[in-house]
Design a protein around this motif. Sequence first.
Motif: not given
Length: 415
Positions: A89, A93-95, A130, A132
Amino acid sequence: MTQCNDSKQLHLLTIIMTVAIVWQFSSSLTLAQSKKPQQPDKFLPSPLENILPDPLLTPLGDPKKLTPAQLQQLEPQIEQLNQEAAAKLEAGNTEAAFEIWNRELRLRRLYGSLTEVQALSRVGAIAFNQNNREQVQYITQRLQAIQTQTLSQPLLDLQLLRSLGEAYEKVRSPKQALEVYNRLLTAVKQQKNTAAIVDTLKSIGEVHLGWFDYPQAAATYQELLDLATATGDKLNEVAYLQQLAYIYEQAKNPQESINILSKLAEIYTNENNMTQLPKFKMAIAANYQTLAKENPALLAESFKNYQAAYTTAWEQQQYVDAGEALQQLIALYRSQGQIEDALQTSQILIAAQTQATNYYGVMQAYDQIGQLYVQQKQYPQALTAFQKGLEIAQQLKYDETYFNQQIEKISKGNL
């Protein structure tokens, strides 16, 4: 005869063509049906429900039969996943980060619901921050599943319920959080566990406040106040009164604000703690002003409380508070056309601002006096006030032009 044969041949040809058309149409329809796209699933399956075996578990055998020693051995590796996800993170590279966290969350199930909920709470907070939404949804669904399972048990796990409520707060699900906290409150009330009752009510109150539900927040803190009063808990009694004062102020409920602030003023007076009293009196006066819009007779209460705020502050040498109370009092006098009273009070304001070494406030007070004298057409007195204001403005190097303009207007009679 030939004509008859031709007719028969034409009839036979018509039948053949009709059969061919019907067969072609039905074949096309069947083909179209066979090629009809499959309806996609409305929701993708949650990664938290992924049943694929984890590489960390492969050497350990059946995951359902892990010993305490094996679980302890596995713990550092699961924590390493958390750290790896945080690093991903941080790198943007969040995914990949949430893929690793989901793997961690699946493994946390092995340690029981409490450990899993605490991990869901931690990751849920990150997912919300985030933005998300999909991940927040997965975590919320998992929390709901654990909640259903927990509430179905004959003996409630109160620590787990509290953790569930906290986790729902992290993913901003107030309705579910309140549902859990209220169930918890019922349980601790049955146990007559005062400390747990207070803690749970505080959690409920904070949720209501966080979502601006002031009526429910007020009801919750009133219950806390009643408990504190009943047990003689003076410290928390004051804290809850202050919270209620804030709630009623935000809810724009002046009468309830007056009631609460009056109780606070009484407590502070009885304890001979006069420091906060001027602020309470000013707040009470402001609420009476609001009520006076519907009932002008209440203006007398507003005047009385502003005056009490000023005198109390002056006696305590709290000249800043005294100045604030006097300014409010002057504004109230002016709104009622009581110019002489406003002028007399402005002279006291100059003394208060001088004592507070608030020279900007002194300058403003002289400006205010000048304006009041202009309003009464007493121009010599107005000129004197503006000249004194100019002297301070020159010292402060601020608003000199303004005071010069006022003096020029009076001197030339341009008023």
